[in-house]
Design an enzyme around this catalytic site. Structure first.
Site: not given
Length: 256
Positions: A64, A73-75, A187-188, A197-198
């Site tokens: 992060n 993380c999808g993206n 997003e955290r 966010c994916g």
């Protein structure tokens, strides 16, 4: 040391990406946070390392923006697949390991199709729901999403008694005609709203299926357009794919 980096973005969700195939990079939390800092460093929502892993095309290691190791993380995964193709590690298909396990992906017509984890349960909360799509997500349907203070409302949920210890991502969703959603996410780890966010839009699409949405779901985020396709049976979701663009923005060197 002088560090060569690449900057990628997927629908406005941006990342510092590093080639660690030689496995000689060991970054501290402070160094990762510096690289992600938008005023003092490169600037990004997160940082990723691409490194070798036996039995896989590569391993995805994600941090992060605050410098802490994070969940899927999808993206970021889509961007790392595009980076792997750029490096010649893969051609048009990839099999890689991430924090939540193995993933398959393929590249077609300028889009990265990333297979996400299966989802077995969606927990109903008082006025929202909660599910894990590789990262934890709180999903709430709201009207007039463009006017919502996502930072304030999202932060209140993220630091509520239920979630403050481990944190959660907070998604606000507006249902639209023609199988479309508009999604905004706090997003955290970034501790702010991001452009996309994916794993969050994936969670929003799966949750919306209970309101009659069918695969594939078209999703608008602040940074562009995404799709989520899935198969559903008895409340369980399989063959879940996050689909969208992943673009190399620039590369350069920075001194750490």
């Amino acid at each position: 040391m002088n560090l060569t980096f690449y900057k990628y973005q997927g629908t406005g969700n941006d990342f510092v990406v590093l080639d660690n195939r030689n496995q000689d990079l060991e970054l501290s939390r402070e160094q990762v946070a510096f690289l992600c800092d938008r005023r003092k460093g490169v600037g990004a929502d997160g940082l990723m390392l691409l490194q070798p892993k036996e039995g896989f095309d590569f391993e995805m290691v994600y941090y992060n923006a605050d410098g802490r190791p994070s969940s899927m993380c999808g993206n970021g995964g889509r961007c790392l697949v595009a980076f792997a193709q750029f490096l010649g590690v893969v051609e048009d298909q990839a099999y890689f390991l991430a924090a939540d396990g193995p993933h398959q992906a393929y590249l077609k017509d300028g889009l990265v199709h990333l297979q996400m984890r299966d989802v077995d349960t969606i927990e109903d909360l008082e006025d929202a729901c909660f599910l894990n799509t590789g990262s934890p997500h709180y999903v709430k349907q709201v009207p007039a999403l463009k006017e919502l203070d996502v930072y304030a409302e999202g932060r209140a949920v993220r630091y509520s008694d239920r979630f403050k210890a481990e944190g959660t991502n907070v998604n606000f969703v507006e249902h639209q005609p023609e199988n479309k959603l508009f999604v905004r996410t706090y997003e955290r780890g970034v501790e702010d709203e991001t452009f996309s966010c994916g794993t969050g839009v994936t969670a929003a699409a799966l949750a919306a299926s209970r309101a009659g949405y069918t695969s594939p779901v078209q999703i608008e985020v602040l940074g562009g357009e995404l799709q989520v396709s899935f198969e559903q049976e008895d409340g369980q979701f399989k063959n879940v794919f996050l689909i969208g663009p992943a673009v190399q923005v620039f590369h350069g060197e920075i001194n750490l």
